[in-house]
Scaffold this motif. Structure first.
Motif, PDB file in Angstrom:
ATOM      1  N   TYR A 177      72.285  50.847  66.920  1.00  0.00           N
ATOM      2  CA  TYR A 177      70.971  50.636  67.545  1.00  0.00           C
ATOM      3  C   TYR A 177      70.976  49.367  68.393  1.00  0.00           C
ATOM      4  N   ASN A 178      71.484  48.276  67.831  1.00  0.00           N
ATOM      5  CA  ASN A 178      71.549  47.015  68.574  1.00  0.00           C
ATOM      6  C   ASN A 178      72.472  47.125  69.784  1.00  0.00           C
ATOM      7  N   TYR A 179      73.565  47.860  69.624  1.00  0.00           N
ATOM      8  CA  TYR A 179      74.508  48.067  70.735  1.00  0.00           C
ATOM      9  C   TYR A 179      73.825  48.805  71.884  1.00  0.00           C
ATOM     10  N   PHE A 180      73.108  49.870  71.553  1.00  0.00           N
ATOM     11  CA  PHE A 180      72.439  50.647  72.592  1.00  0.00           C
ATOM     12  C   PHE A 180      71.289  49.865  73.231  1.00  0.00           C
ATOM     13  N   MET A 181      70.589  49.042  72.457  1.00  0.00           N
ATOM     14  CA  MET A 181      69.502  48.244  73.025  1.00  0.00           C
ATOM     15  C   MET A 181      70.046  47.214  74.021  1.00  0.00           C
ATOM     16  N   ARG A 182      71.240  46.696  73.757  1.00  0.00           N
ATOM     17  CA  ARG A 182      71.882  45.798  74.726  1.00  0.00           C
ATOM     18  C   ARG A 182      72.231  46.568  75.994  1.00  0.00           C
ATOM     19  N   LYS A 183      72.648  47.811  75.834  1.00  0.00           N
ATOM     20  CA  LYS A 183      72.934  48.663  76.986  1.00  0.00           C
ATOM     21  C   LYS A 183      71.667  48.900  77.804  1.00  0.00           C
ATOM     22  N   VAL A 184      70.566  49.164  77.112  1.00  0.00           N
ATOM     23  CA  VAL A 184      69.285  49.386  77.789  1.00  0.00           C
ATOM     24  C   VAL A 184      68.886  48.152  78.591  1.00  0.00           C
ATOM     25  N   LYS A 185      69.024  46.983  77.978  1.00  0.00           N
ATOM     26  CA  LYS A 185      68.675  45.739  78.664  1.00  0.00           C
ATOM     27  C   LYS A 185      69.551  45.525  79.890  1.00  0.00           C
ATOM     28  N   SER A 186      70.850  45.782  79.736  1.00  0.00           N
ATOM     29  CA  SER A 186      71.786  45.617  80.843  1.00  0.00           C
ATOM     30  C   SER A 186      71.473  46.562  81.999  1.00  0.00           C
ATOM     31  N   LEU A 187      71.210  47.821  81.667  1.00  0.00           N
ATOM     32  CA  LEU A 187      70.901  48.805  82.702  1.00  0.00           C
ATOM     33  C   LEU A 187      69.545  48.516  83.357  1.00  0.00           C
ATOM     34  N   SER A 188      68.615  47.993  82.596  1.00  0.00           N
ATOM     35  CA  SER A 188      67.312  47.634  83.158  1.00  0.00           C
ATOM     36  C   SER A 188      67.460  46.529  84.195  1.00  0.00           C
ATOM     37  N   VAL A 189      68.299  45.551  83.892  1.00  0.00           N
ATOM     38  CA  VAL A 189      68.566  44.476  84.862  1.00  0.00           C
ATOM     39  C   VAL A 189      69.237  45.052  86.105  1.00  0.00           C
ATOM     40  N   ASP A 190      70.198  45.950  85.915  1.00  0.00           N
ATOM     41  CA  ASP A 190      70.873  46.581  87.054  1.00  0.00           C
ATOM     42  C   ASP A 190      69.884  47.317  87.945  1.00  0.00           C
ATOM     43  N   MET A 191      68.937  48.025  87.322  1.00  0.00           N
ATOM     44  CA  MET A 191      67.948  48.765  88.104  1.00  0.00           C
ATOM     45  C   MET A 191      67.047  47.826  88.900  1.00  0.00           C
ATOM     46  N   GLU A 192      66.686  46.682  88.309  1.00  0.00           N
ATOM     47  CA  GLU A 192      65.853  45.714  89.024  1.00  0.00           C
ATOM     48  C   GLU A 192      66.603  45.117  90.206  1.00  0.00           C
ATOM     49  N   VAL A 193      67.879  44.784  89.983  1.00  0.00           N
ATOM     50  CA  VAL A 193      68.698  44.215  91.051  1.00  0.00           C
ATOM     51  C   VAL A 193      68.851  45.213  92.195  1.00  0.00           C
ATOM     52  N   VAL A 194      69.155  46.440  91.855  1.00  0.00           N
ATOM     53  CA  VAL A 194      69.342  47.485  92.869  1.00  0.00           C
ATOM     54  C   VAL A 194      68.044  47.733  93.633  1.00  0.00           C
TER      55      VAL A 194
END
Length: 205
Positions: A177-194
C-alpha cells in the motif's frame, strides 16, 4: 503425533482463520491488479511531450491526439485532454487539465483504500481469533477438571496462530500500500509538470 497441530482442522474450526484466508486472497488480488495497472500508467512524460511537440511543429495535431489517446499512461491521457481543448484560453485550459489530473489520480488510487484497510484490520482480526481461542482453551481446562498446563498448551498454541496469520496478511498489505501510494504521488507530480509544460508549448493565453 496426536498432539501435533492440525492446520486443516484449525481452519475448519476457526472462522477467524477463514476470514484471514479470504483477506489474504483479496489482498493478493488487489496487489496484482494494481501492479498491472501501474505498469501501464507509468511513462516518461518528457519523451511523450517531446514526441507531441515534434508532431505539432509539423502541423500534425490530429496525429498528436491519436498518439496520446492510444498511449495508456496517465501523463499521456492528461496531454491528450489538453490537446483536445487546446483552442480554449489559458485559464479554462488550466482548470480542465486540473480536473483531468484529479480523474487520473482517482484511477491510480482505485482499490488502494481497500488494500490499506486490509492491512489495518488484519492484525485485529487475528487478535480476536487468539482471544477466542484462549477462552476456549481455558474452558477446556475447566471442563477437564485439572491436568495442568498441558491441557491448554495445544489450545493456546493454536489460538496464537490467528495472531500470526493476521500479521502475515497485514505486513505485505501495508508495505505494498505504501509503495503504491508513493507511485501515486510520483505520477501526480509528473502530471502536474507535464500540464504546465503543455500550457507553455501550446502558448495558451
Amino acid at each position: 503425533m496426536g498432539n501435533d497441530i492440525n492446520f486443516l482442522v484449525m481452519f475448519r474450526d476457526s472462522f477467524t482463520l477463514i476470514i484471514l484466508l479470504f483477506c489474504s486472497v483479496l489482498s493478493l488480488s488487489f496487489m496484482v491488479e494494481r501492479w498491472l495497472y501501474f505498469r501501464k500508467a507509468e511513462a516518461k512524460g518528457d519523451e511523450i511531450l517531446a514526441h507531441v511537440h515534434k508532431l505539432l511543429e509539423g502541423g500534425k495535431a490530429d496525429q498528436a491526439q491519436a498518439y496520446t489517446h492510444k498511449h495508456p499512461s496517465a501523463v499521456s491521457q492528461v496531454i491528450h485532454y489538453g490537446l483536445l481543448h487546446a483552442s480554449r484560453g489559458r485559464r479554462d485550459l488550466e482548470e480542465l487539465l486540473h480536473t483531468k489530473r484529479l480523474e487520473e489520480r482517482l484511477k491510480l488510487e482505485h482499490y488502494l483504500g481497500i488494500l490499506g484497510t486490509l492491512g489495518n484490520i488484519a492484525p485485529f482480526i487475528g487478535l480476536f481469533g487468539t482471544v477466542v481461542g484462549i477462552i476456549k482453551a481455558f474452558r477446556d481446562l475447566a471442563m477437564a477438571g485439572g491436568g495442568g498446563p498441558s491441557v491448554v498448551a495445544k489450545g493456546i498454541a493454536e489460538a496464537l496462530v490467528a495472531t500470526a496469520g493476521g500479521l502475515l496478511v497485514a505486513i505485505p498489505a501495508v508495505i505494498i500500500y505504501n509503495y503504491f501510494m508513493r507511485k501515486v504521488k510520483s505520477l501526480s507530480v509528473d502530471m502536474e509538470v507535464v500540464s504546465t509544460r503543455l500550457l507553455v508549448m501550446l502558448g495558451a493565453k
